[in-house]
Scaffold this active site. Sequence first.
Site, PDB file in Angstrom:
ATOM      1  N   TYR A 163      48.134  43.807  66.227  1.00  0.00           N
ATOM      2  CA  TYR A 163      47.032  44.761  66.423  1.00  0.00           C
ATOM      3  C   TYR A 163      46.207  44.777  65.149  1.00  0.00           C
ATOM      4  CZ  TYR A 163      44.688  49.293  67.169  1.00  0.00           C
ATOM      5  OH  TYR A 163      43.744  50.297  67.318  1.00  0.00           O
ATOM      6  N   ASP A 169      46.051  40.442  57.525  1.00  0.00           N
ATOM      7  CA  ASP A 169      45.809  41.853  57.819  1.00  0.00           C
ATOM      8  C   ASP A 169      46.996  42.629  57.258  1.00  0.00           C
ATOM      9  OD1 ASP A 169      45.369  44.369  58.708  1.00  0.00           O
ATOM     10  OD2 ASP A 169      45.104  43.841  60.826  1.00  0.00           O
ATOM     11  N   LYS A 196      46.031  52.231  55.221  1.00  0.00           N
ATOM     12  CA  LYS A 196      47.271  53.007  55.292  1.00  0.00           C
ATOM     13  C   LYS A 196      47.895  53.369  53.940  1.00  0.00           C
ATOM     14  CE  LYS A 196      47.813  51.863  60.048  1.00  0.00           C
ATOM     15  NZ  LYS A 196      48.385  52.440  61.191  1.00  0.00           N
TER      16      LYS A 196
HETATM   17  C1  LIG Z   1      47.767  45.733  61.161  1.00  0.00           C
HETATM   18  C2  LIG Z   1      46.705  46.734  61.504  1.00  0.00           C
HETATM   19  N1  LIG Z   1      45.428  46.409  61.327  1.00  0.00           N
HETATM   20  C3  LIG Z   1      44.427  47.287  61.590  1.00  0.00           C
HETATM   21  C4  LIG Z   1      44.702  48.537  62.072  1.00  0.00           C
HETATM   22  C5  LIG Z   1      43.600  49.505  62.358  1.00  0.00           C
HETATM   23  O1  LIG Z   1      43.573  50.487  61.381  1.00  0.00           O
HETATM   24  P1  LIG Z   1      42.888  51.893  61.670  1.00  0.00           P
HETATM   25  O2  LIG Z   1      43.733  52.592  62.673  1.00  0.00           O
HETATM   26  O3  LIG Z   1      42.859  52.559  60.318  1.00  0.00           O
HETATM   27  O4  LIG Z   1      41.523  51.622  62.168  1.00  0.00           O
HETATM   28  C6  LIG Z   1      46.034  48.916  62.276  1.00  0.00           C
HETATM   29  C7  LIG Z   1      46.380  50.252  62.779  1.00  0.00           C
HETATM   30  O5  LIG Z   1      47.494  50.573  63.081  1.00  0.00           O
HETATM   31  C8  LIG Z   1      47.066  47.990  61.975  1.00  0.00           C
HETATM   32  O6  LIG Z   1      48.351  48.288  62.171  1.00  0.00           O
END
Ligand SMILES: Cc1ncc(COP(=O)(O)O)c(C=O)c1O
Length: 436
Positions: A144, A247, A275
């Site tokens: 994700y 990511d 995060k």
């Molecule tokens: C690996 C990863 N990338 C991107 C995101 C998206 O982040 P946000 O919820 O701050 O938009 C998440 C959210 O859980 C994530 O786990």
Amino acid sequence: MGLQGPKTAKWFERGKSALVDGVSSNYRYWGDDDTLVIDRGDGAHVYDMDGNRYIDYQLGFGPIILGHGDAAVAAAVAEAAADGVTFAMTTAREIEAAEAFCDAVPWVEGLRFTNTGTEATMHAIRLARAHTGRELIVKFEGAYHGAHDYVLFSVSGAPVDSLGSRRSPVPLQDSSGIPEAIRSLIRVVPFNDLEAMEQLFRREGHLIAAMIVEPMLGNFMGVMPEDGYLEGLRRICDEHGSVLIFDEVKTGFRMGLGGASEAFGVVPDLGTFAKSMGNGFPVAAIAGRNEIIQDWAAGGVLQAGTYSGNGIGVAAAKATIDILATGEPYAAIEKTGTTLMSGIEGILAEEGVPGHIVGHWSMFGISFSEEAPRQYRDYANVDEDLYGRVILGMIGRGVLPVDDSSEPWFISAAHSAEDVALTLEAFGDSLQDAKK
Ligand SMILES: Cc1ncc(COP(=O)(O)O)c(C=O)c1O
């Protein structure tokens, strides 16, 4: 039997009259009887509106690395708030936070702040497309990368039996409203399958702008890359002139100060972070090597955002990174995480229940299956019903992981030895009940 006590239920009903489904994110809705309303958090604990205390392993889907309401971060944020937070100009706090970031993650030559992981991955993808002059993006099944259209395909939760064959996987849209044209620009590949990736690049490598990867599958149990896998992805991207994006929204500042690139010893071209860099405050970054990120400087590639680099986010980031840089939080998290992982493994063996702990001491998953999962397709072999029953039992005993096994448990520096003991006891009792 629902999870809501009387006051929580009342608040949830009230919430539903103004907030759709009573939540601000689809992922927070657990059903009308089970969606909790939280009063406050303190360290490793959260309290619902009835005053029930839970040992928290959701940690807001990962960011709360120091514990809820960390005093030093809260003080830095309060000071920043009093100075005004949004100026449409750079601030000293923003520069200090960027410096702290670059010191912490040494491969990074520069960055831009934003507020969410979603924005960060969206900007990273735009940069990669601009830099290569290509349009295709490769992502992994079960990964994700945020809620924007470019990446919402074959994410965790997608029906495994609809993913297509391993040789030609089907990108499954996770939402209505995503244009078909976007689907034609995405390719999905199973994780830990280098051969499938090689095949894809042999066919279409010259069209692929970027490969975006969660270096460990933070949205599927915390499945780890097999030996040499990330190195293989690095090599394939180099051979084909594609941009490798790590990511690190979940892994960054969580697997250690230098994130997954440091933990696995593989350096990407771009990284996205959020995060754990802000302990729950909204702050994120797109970071990378100069050769690519300087495309912003020339003005040809747009990165923008009214709240990017705002005082609250960057004050939280600077304070959080400073604390993490002491190393103390990681020592505490490693101790808690390894004790929990081996404790749960021991209980599974004692109870004769087939299961595996996958992941890292900072975030790990429990898979009720004969074999440990290597990729999202292996979800088909996981006893998700058993997991759900165990977690419900745990929540009833005051322990709060996410209720589906695809989301890992997250560990904070605030979890104590007592929390660990209570958690293991609750896990054992809930497993015994669930087996009946
Ligand atoms: C690996 C990863 N990338 C991107 C995101 C998206 O982040 P946000 O919820 O701050 O938009 C998440 C959210 O859980 C994530 O786990």
